[in-house]
Scaffold this active site. Structure first.
Site, PDB file in Angstrom:
ATOM      1  CD  GLU A 149      -3.127  -0.722   2.132  1.00 56.17           C
ATOM      2  OE1 GLU A 149      -3.231   0.340   2.757  1.00 56.17           O
ATOM      3  OE2 GLU A 149      -3.808  -1.725   2.386  1.00 56.17           O
ATOM      4  CB  ALA A 252      13.104  -2.196  16.403  1.00 56.40           C
ATOM      5  N   GLY A 253      10.103  -1.163  16.099  1.00 54.14           N
ATOM      6  CA  GLY A 253       9.129  -0.109  16.346  1.00 54.14           C
ATOM      7  C   GLY A 253       7.990  -0.601  17.216  1.00 54.14           C
ATOM      8  CB  CYS A 260      -1.449  -7.502   4.199  1.00 61.58           C
ATOM      9  SG  CYS A 260      -2.271  -6.596   2.899  1.00 61.58           S
ATOM     10  NE  ARG A 328      -8.075  -1.963   5.349  1.00 64.96           N
ATOM     11  CZ  ARG A 328      -8.116  -2.575   4.170  1.00 64.96           C
ATOM     12  NH1 ARG A 328      -8.828  -3.672   4.021  1.00 64.96           N
ATOM     13  NH2 ARG A 328      -7.451  -2.093   3.148  1.00 64.96           N
TER      14      ARG A 328
END
Ligand code: UGA
Length: 441
Positions: A149, A252-253, A260, A328
């Site tokens: 996306e 990293a986060g 998906c 989403r």
């Protein structure tokens, strides 16, 4: 060659516009008449870089949209691109897919047709659809998509591979037809992977689950990195220099989101379950991701303030990733909800106007109106950070903007919680900010 594309979501709309740009006569079919009307007047129903400009070029030329399934009767190839959302148990829900298959049945006459499944479907689905269509001159083909996306249109034209799955990969009439559809890519030396239905279906799930596992892996390492005072960014960079590991998807986060990864990882775990095989890595990928945002809140934000009640935070980035309006499974929204539940006031911002709009609508429409009063969505980053106790980065935009100096003058306290590790921590510290990252300080 005439092509129909059923479903005008992310996959179907890109497929329709992309194939019309390649010169095919394409009809996009969607039961939502409002969408069809909009698309026929050249307005894109979703935000995607370059999509509306391209839609405008081909609409009413070799591209049209309709709510009727009638064009199926004249089509040689029919792409099924309907959504396969998650059901209440984590499985992929195939009701839209089966309903589309039923709808095309009455328009299939004696002329042979190729029905291509682009929707992400559990292993065994193509076989079931072929069985449903056994009395028709139809060949079912699996052709998973790998579009990201935000850059889906670019991905359509620059694929890294084209995967095609057949009941019998060695002997079928559809392969040449699909090689014509994707002839442009064959000419450009894009590799074609020709396989069985099951292999093709599993390639899609394995690819997404592997990328998700890479993210959860680095997120898990980041917790240890945090404890011992190491720097996860340097760790990822050094790991990525090994070609066997690869540098991508090691950032990293606060975890992965979107329509998906979360859905596909869960659906893959369910497929293991249905075959009574234990899926340790896939289940852990999901579990690590589920816990990551709360971990960030508890160990970084809450730990710093003790109590966030009454504190005001700017949350920068609302969608699940940059350059999309898609909320989403957005980790930014999850973080906003945690902050609001803990009594904080949130000022949200995203560079994409539609993402801001969608966030507002989400809270206006939700039952949680009372917590919604503590949420403000601002059109400018400077307004979002104004008089805040802390800034939280929740989407990996390049926020290394020149004006962090100016922003320091606007905030109550110059504290930054970098949930996506995108900022230059040294630079910010030198400007007088207190900086917290994920697996780094
Ligand atoms: C993903 C895959 O990347 C595509 O190949 C696939 O076609 C698509 O799903 C799909 O199945 O349709 P997408 O959901 O658009 O694409 O998003 P990604 O760019 O993969 O990012 C997913 C999430 O992972 C985002 O929330 C992002 O912030 C997060 N991420 C990504 C990280 O946390 N760390 C990283 O290093 C990379």
């Amino acid at each position: 060659m005439k092509i129909s594309v059923i479903g005008t979501g992310y996959v179907g709309l890109i497929q329709s516009v992309g194939l019309s740009k390649l010169g095919f006569e394409v009809t996009g079919i969607d039961i939502d008449e409002r969408k069809v009307k909009k698309l026929n007047s050249g307005i894109s129903t979703l935000y995607e870089d370059n999509l509306e400009e391209e839609l405008k070029k081909f609409i009413n030329e070799n591209l049209k949209f309709t709510s009727s399934y009638e064009p199926i009767s004249n089509s040689d190839v029919i792409f099924l691109c309907v959504g396969t959302p998650q059901d209440d148990f984590g499985n992929a829900d195939l009701k839209f897919l089966y309903s589309a298959v039923e709808s095309i049945k009455k328009y299939i006459d004696n002329k042979p047709k190729t029905v291509v499944i682009k929707s992400t479907v559990p292993v065994g689905t193509c076989r079931k659809i072929q069985e449903i269509l056994k009395d028709y001159p139809v060949e079912v083909v699996s052709n998973p998509e790998f579009l990201r996306e935000g850059i889906a249109f670019k991905d359509f034209f620059e694929p890294e591979r084209i995967v095609l799955g057949f009941e019998n990969p060695e002997n079928n009439r559809s392969i040449n037809l699909l090689k014509k559809v994707y002839g442009h890519f064959e000419k450009n030396n894009v590799p074609f992977v020709i396989s069985s239905w099951e292999t093709s279906e599993l390639i899609k799930y394995a690819s997404n689950a592997f990328l998700a596992a890479k993210i959860s892996f680095i997120n898990e390492i980041s917790k240890l990195s945090d404890k011992v005072g190491a720097d996860i960014k340097t760790i990822s960079e050094a790991m990525g220099m090994d070609e066997r590991i690869g540098a991508k998807f090691l950032n990293a986060g606060i975890g992965y989101g979107g329509s998906c990864f979360p859905k596909d990882v869960k659906a893959l775990a369910k497929q293991f379950e249905s075959f009574e095989i234990e899926s340790k890595i896939i289940t852990s990928t999901e579990n690590v991701n589920q816990a990551q945002t709360t971990w960030f809140f508890e160990n970084k934000i809450k730990k710093y303030y003790g109590n966030v009640s009454g504190k005001t935070f700017a949350v920068l980035g609302l969608a699940f990733k940059p350059n999309t309006d898609d909320l989403r499974e957005s980790k930014a929204i999850e973080l906003i909800n945690i902050l609001l539940k803990n009594g904080a006031i949130v000022k949200g911002f995203d560079y994409i106007e539609k993402a801001r709009e969608n966030t507002l609508n989400k809270y206006i429409l939700s039952d949680s109106k009372s917590i919604g009063y503590s949420l403000h969505i601002l059109d400018h980053l400077e307004d979002a950070v104004f008089e805040t106790d802390g800034i939280v980065i929740a989407t990996e935009y390049d926020f290394n903007i020149e004006n962090w100096m100016k922003i320091k003058e606007l905030v109550k306290e110059p504290v930054i919680f970098d949930g996506k590790n995108v900022l230059d921590s040294k630079k910010l510290k030198s400007l007088g900010y207190t900086y917290f990252g994920v697996g780094r300080n």
